[in-house]
Each structure stands twice: as structure tokens, then as C-alpha cells.
Write a protein that holds these residues in place. Sequence first.
Motif, mmCIF file in Angstrom:
data_model
loop_
_atom_site.group_PDB
_atom_site.id
_atom_site.type_symbol
_atom_site.label_atom_id
_atom_site.label_comp_id
_atom_site.label_asym_id
_atom_site.label_seq_id
_atom_site.Cartn_x
_atom_site.Cartn_y
_atom_site.Cartn_z
ATOM 1 N N HIS A 214 0.842 -1.257 -0.030
ATOM 2 C CA HIS A 214 0.066 -0.046 -0.039
ATOM 3 C C HIS A 214 0.809 1.222 0.013
ATOM 4 C CE1 HIS A 214 -2.798 3.024 1.055
ATOM 5 N NE2 HIS A 214 -2.143 3.274 2.312
ATOM 6 N N LEU B 201 -8.250 -4.288 -3.090
ATOM 7 C CA LEU B 201 -6.975 -3.525 -3.286
ATOM 8 C C LEU B 201 -6.114 -3.770 -4.321
ATOM 9 C CD1 LEU B 201 -5.026 -1.385 -1.899
ATOM 10 C CD2 LEU B 201 -4.156 -3.399 -0.275
ATOM 11 N N ALA C 273 0.171 -7.211 -2.672
ATOM 12 C CA ALA C 273 -1.208 -7.643 -2.233
ATOM 13 C C ALA C 273 -1.734 -8.813 -2.472
ATOM 14 C CB ALA C 273 -2.022 -6.595 -2.738
ATOM 15 N N PHE D 80 -8.354 -0.767 1.976
ATOM 16 C CA PHE D 80 -7.230 -0.705 2.464
ATOM 17 C C PHE D 80 -7.585 -0.593 4.054
ATOM 18 C CE2 PHE D 80 -3.732 1.419 4.815
ATOM 19 C CZ PHE D 80 -2.997 0.094 4.749
ATOM 20 N N TYR E 145 1.188 4.297 -2.453
ATOM 21 C CA TYR E 145 0.271 5.535 -1.899
ATOM 22 C C TYR E 145 1.230 6.759 -1.621
ATOM 23 C CZ TYR E 145 -2.553 8.492 1.023
ATOM 24 O OH TYR E 145 -3.350 9.623 1.382
ATOM 25 N N TRP F 45 -10.091 1.971 -2.942
ATOM 26 C CA TRP F 45 -8.606 1.862 -2.554
ATOM 27 C C TRP F 45 -8.909 2.133 -1.000
ATOM 28 C CZ3 TRP F 45 -3.546 4.248 -4.981
ATOM 29 C CH2 TRP F 45 -2.694 3.880 -4.082
#
Length: 408
Positions: free
Chosen positions: A243, A302, A391, A330, A247, A326
Motif C-alpha cells: 500500500h 486492493l 497484495a 485498505f 500511496y 482503494w
Amino acid sequence: MTHSTDHRSGTVTEATAAPAAAERTPVRYWLATVSISLAVFAFTTTEMVPIGLLTAIGPDLDVSTGTTGLAVTLFGGIAGLAAPFMTSFTRTVDRRALMLVLALVLIAGNELTALAPNFAVLMAARVVLGFAHGLMWSIAASIALRLVAPKDAVRATSVVFGGISVASVVGVPLGTFIGELTDWRTVFHAIAGLGAVFLVAAAVLLPKLPSRNAARVADLPRLLRDRNILTAVVITVLVVAGHFAAYTYLAPYLEDRAGIDPKLISTMLLVYGVAGVAGNFVGGAAAARNLRGTLLVAIAVLAVTLVALLAVGTFRPGVYLLLVLWGLSFTAIPVCVQTVVFTYAGDSPEAATSLFVLGFNVSVGLGSLIGGLIVDHASLTAVFVTGAALAVLALLNVLRLKKEATTP
């Protein structure tokens, strides 16, 4: 799992139950749970708010922006690495008393940060706050579970973790806004004020909570030998690293690859954040019915979302929709994984949680590091592919969890 008192019969039903039923009122204990969420919000905001204040703090304390960034990196690293040891060190302390001490540290640490005459003092305050943050996160959810009936366990966990989601959506942007209106020091004075509110709430609402089944560092190897606990930690590391690898570089991706006007990026991040708050509670409600299934769906969404963002290109409605997915997916995952940890922790919920905290916080930095290396040596696209791949690996590990794991 050991955490409840039977409201109807007034008898203690499990070893780590909170106060006698004669002292309990459901509203009071839900308010106490909310106050713990407030503390989590304040600590998480303390950790993350310097991100929006770097350009103000650095010049004021005569250090570079990169050096100022250590205020975030070191805080998270200490919180994760110290969590198991701080939880063990305080294993005999009444949990109410410990919460009051943590409130005082939150107040004093933020006030010292606000008054810091130089960067060394600021970092000293951040180090102390990092130790406290790791301990807070390790014990917060287990305390909440001692305050509620078994049927409300997942809901209480969602409330506590809601403090993290709200901090990312409200705390950091609001702190940045306050800093722009006034100065960065005012922001930390304000967080200290939140600490004072929590101190009063904890003093009024929390009952005495004698330490039960306290964590010891020696418990950690035994817990990691449990396949389900180890799998939960592995899932945490993979998901969080994946993530944050993506991100961390979402803003440049939105601008460079999705063609989003830079002025709209803050709005799009807010859309993600609001969805994240919703995902925390939606995920908690779904996990209460089917924990393993909810975790599978959240991680799968995700992974698909990260890849789909590459496919939609500059199609703005698609980008907005995927950011919502998203955020929803998450933030549902930590609630589910924490619940898995509680399910299999037996009589060591705090020790098991400290492992979760260690995995989560270390993986935040690990993910950002991985993302940076990929951006420098490959491309933004490769970052999202890597996040999706991690993921998928986490998804495969969910399949290793016992199917009978539903709720604590």
C-alpha cells in the motif's frame, strides 16, 4: 479470547474481563472506548502531521527539509520496534493508570515539540512520543475489548482503529491548515489540548483495569510459532508495504499519468480519505459476520484497484471510483487482521498486538523505501504493479488461515 463481563448475570465470564457488572453501564463503556479512539487519533496525528509542516518546521529550526523528515521516519520506526518491549515492560501496570500516563506523555511531548528551541529538542520529544505511541497502539484495542460484550468485540476494534483513519483524513489536513493560518507550533499546542481532553475522559470513564495475562518479550517466539499469528503478521507486512509503496507516490501519479490538475489532487486525496473512514467501519461490520471472507475480499479489491488505476488512464470518473475502492479496501484490512490476531492470541492479546504494531509500522517505512527505489530505477507504473503483487502475496497467505476463524 479473554475480555468480557456478562451484563445480564453480573458475573465475570472471562479472565481479562473489566470491572464488575455492578459498576458497568453500557453507555459509559462505549464512551470510554470512543475516548481511546480519540487518543489513537491524537497519537496518529502527532506522528503524521509534520508531513504537512516540513517546509515550516525546517527553516524555523534551521535544518533542511530532508532532515526535518526524520521527525516522521524516526517516530514510526521507534513506535514499531519499541511496541513489544514497552508492552512487556509495563506488563504489571493497571491499564487505566497506564492510559493516564500515556495521556500525560502525549500532552508533555507535544508541548515540548511546540516549544522546541532547536531540532535536537524537537527530536527528543518525538522519540519519547514514539515509544508512547507504540505502547498505546499495542494496548488500546485489548482495553476496548475488556469494556464491551463479546458480540461487540469487532465493533469496538473498528471504533479504536477509526482514530487512525480519521487522523489521516481530518487530523493531518486540518493540522496543515492550522499551521498555514498561524504557525506550526500552534498545531502541536492543539494536539496537546486533545491529550488533555483524553486525560479527563480516561480519568472519568475508564474503570480500574488490573493487568491480566500481561505481555512478556519471552512470549513473542511462542506466538510466532502459531501459524495463524505468524500468517497475520506476514499479511500485515505485505499489505502495508504494498500500500505505502504505491500511496507514497499517488500524488505524482495522479498528476503525471492520470493528467489531474495539481489543484485537484488534494480533493482527490480527501475522497480517498473519506472512503477510508467508511471502510474502517464497513470492514468491521462485515468482519463481525465473516472475518476470513472479508479479509479476502478487501485484499483482492486492493490488488485489483492498484492495477486498474493503470488501466483507466485519464478517465477521471474511473480514477475517482478507484480511489474510493482503494480507501474502502485498505482501511478494512487492519481491523480484520487485528481481529485475527485477537482470535488466536489466547491469553496473550497484548503481546500478539505488539507484533502486529511492529509489522505495521516497520512496513510503512519499508513500503515507502521500496516505492522510492522503484520510482528512481524503474517507473511510477512499476510502483503500482509492485503494490498489487505484494497484495496478491498477502491474499495467498489469507488462504492459510484456519477457516473456522471468524471473530474473537
